[in-house]
Design a protein around this motif. Sequence first.
Motif, mmCIF file in Angstrom:
data_model
loop_
_atom_site.group_PDB
_atom_site.id
_atom_site.type_symbol
_atom_site.label_atom_id
_atom_site.label_comp_id
_atom_site.label_asym_id
_atom_site.label_seq_id
_atom_site.Cartn_x
_atom_site.Cartn_y
_atom_site.Cartn_z
ATOM 1 N N ARG A 1 21.465 -12.409 -3.763
ATOM 2 C CA ARG A 1 22.396 -12.277 -5.001
ATOM 3 C C ARG A 1 24.144 -12.811 -4.810
ATOM 4 N NH1 ARG A 1 21.914 -6.920 -7.985
ATOM 5 N NH2 ARG A 1 19.749 -7.895 -8.452
ATOM 6 N N PRO A 2 24.154 -13.881 -4.744
ATOM 7 C CA PRO A 2 25.065 -14.446 -4.882
ATOM 8 C C PRO A 2 26.207 -14.141 -6.553
ATOM 9 C CG PRO A 2 23.640 -16.791 -5.918
ATOM 10 C CD PRO A 2 22.739 -15.367 -5.152
ATOM 11 N N PRO A 3 27.586 -14.457 -6.481
ATOM 12 C CA PRO A 3 28.150 -13.843 -7.118
ATOM 13 C C PRO A 3 28.463 -15.712 -8.505
ATOM 14 C CG PRO A 3 29.368 -14.354 -5.281
ATOM 15 C CD PRO A 3 28.292 -14.174 -5.026
ATOM 16 N N GLU A 4 28.291 -16.358 -8.329
ATOM 17 C CA GLU A 4 28.315 -17.356 -9.074
ATOM 18 C C GLU A 4 27.305 -18.586 -8.859
ATOM 19 O OE1 GLU A 4 32.407 -18.533 -8.476
ATOM 20 O OE2 GLU A 4 33.448 -17.376 -9.897
ATOM 21 N N ASP B 1 11.420 -14.332 -6.284
ATOM 22 C CA ASP B 1 12.209 -13.789 -6.612
ATOM 23 C C ASP B 1 13.167 -15.056 -7.049
ATOM 24 O OD1 ASP B 1 11.124 -11.630 -7.981
ATOM 25 O OD2 ASP B 1 12.289 -10.490 -5.584
ATOM 26 N N LEU B 2 13.835 -15.414 -7.975
ATOM 27 C CA LEU B 2 15.120 -16.486 -9.085
ATOM 28 C C LEU B 2 16.392 -15.680 -7.831
ATOM 29 C CD1 LEU B 2 14.357 -16.702 -12.161
ATOM 30 C CD2 LEU B 2 13.091 -18.612 -10.661
ATOM 31 N N ARG B 3 16.877 -16.564 -8.186
ATOM 32 C CA ARG B 3 18.348 -16.495 -7.869
ATOM 33 C C ARG B 3 18.804 -15.228 -7.792
ATOM 34 N NH1 ARG B 3 22.502 -20.520 -6.782
ATOM 35 N NH2 ARG B 3 21.400 -21.021 -5.574
ATOM 36 N N GLY C 1 20.256 -22.818 0.753
ATOM 37 C CA GLY C 1 21.579 -22.146 1.044
ATOM 38 C C GLY C 1 21.096 -20.388 0.653
ATOM 39 N N LEU C 2 20.276 -20.031 0.689
ATOM 40 C CA LEU C 2 19.297 -19.142 -0.085
ATOM 41 C C LEU C 2 18.861 -18.295 0.545
ATOM 42 C CD1 LEU C 2 20.785 -19.095 -3.634
ATOM 43 C CD2 LEU C 2 22.372 -18.663 -2.598
ATOM 44 N N SER C 3 18.979 -16.791 0.724
ATOM 45 C CA SER C 3 17.767 -16.673 1.183
ATOM 46 C C SER C 3 16.406 -16.159 0.418
ATOM 47 C CB SER C 3 17.951 -14.946 2.189
ATOM 48 O OG SER C 3 18.703 -15.314 3.534
ATOM 49 N N ASP D 1 17.236 -26.874 -8.402
ATOM 50 C CA ASP D 1 17.589 -27.006 -6.794
ATOM 51 C C ASP D 1 16.531 -25.845 -5.973
ATOM 52 O OD1 ASP D 1 19.529 -29.207 -7.478
ATOM 53 O OD2 ASP D 1 21.223 -28.226 -7.285
ATOM 54 N N ASP D 2 16.842 -24.425 -6.302
ATOM 55 C CA ASP D 2 16.004 -23.581 -5.326
ATOM 56 C C ASP D 2 14.839 -24.249 -5.397
ATOM 57 O OD1 ASP D 2 19.231 -22.592 -5.318
ATOM 58 O OD2 ASP D 2 18.310 -21.024 -6.641
#
Length: 290
Positions: free
Chosen positions: A73-76, A64-66, A8-10, A85-86
């Motif tokens: 860069r999600p806030p949580e 690059d890690l989340r 769910g992340l870029s 999981d990433d």
Amino acid sequence: MSVVRANGLSVHMEQLVPPGAGSGAASGPTAVLIHGLAGDNLASWYLSLAHPLAAAGFRVIMYDLRGHGNSERPPEGYTLDDFVDDLAALLAALDVTGPVHLLGNSFGGTVAVGYAARHPERVAAIVAVESSPPTAAWFERVARRLDAAAEHLPHDHVLARISAERGERASRRARVAREVLAATSLARDLPASRLPAEERIAAIRCPTLWLYGGCSAVVDLAPEVRRLLPDARIVTVPGQRHSILIDQPATVRDIVLSWLRRDSGVHPGPGEAAAARDGRDQPPSPAASH
């Protein structure tokens, strides 16, 4: 810049392939390089071991890690499970199906072990630089460091002192860490992580290499590594600190590549000899090991 969608992340990632590999790169061994927390990003691997590993015949994946570098860069969402999981989602997105060699710097090594505890059949070997398996003692230490950074780095005089005492590179990393800690719940989430049972860690059967600086406080955790992974290879380099990957890349390179050839059955790639002759990359005296 390469960006893939994972969990769910870029996620910003970079790849290197062995010289002359072309489209056949996927058939060789794959090395996934995982950096540390807060002030770190994939550049620490790109500027140290990424190219030597590619010359040795690896398909090299860095990311690059989340919350770090150029990844989203999600806030949580910064527990160990989130990071594992990433990694799993990134490998799926890149269609990496065979066992991988995981190399982690600092907390990156913890992510590698967390992934191996969950997916032991997917890991061919682990190299951890200045790191520890995900144990309560290690997470308590990480929590203290994150709390201290969150308390002190917002003050400009602290950054000025870091710059004066340790140089501009350390100051830049401190500024980045300040931004990450201010914008995310990392310092709160990570200490609350669910840790894998020690039995799951002890069940990891792939070869593991643990590399420490002799002047780093993290070397104190080496007995925990030996307790959980009695067959681990542990190497300590005298006089080096937690930043050994950046400070002594040639030393780390030679230790890691030698171990991969001897303990992991990796054969030198066609570009490795030429890469070793490049530049001023002769290592200092052999590392002390135990």
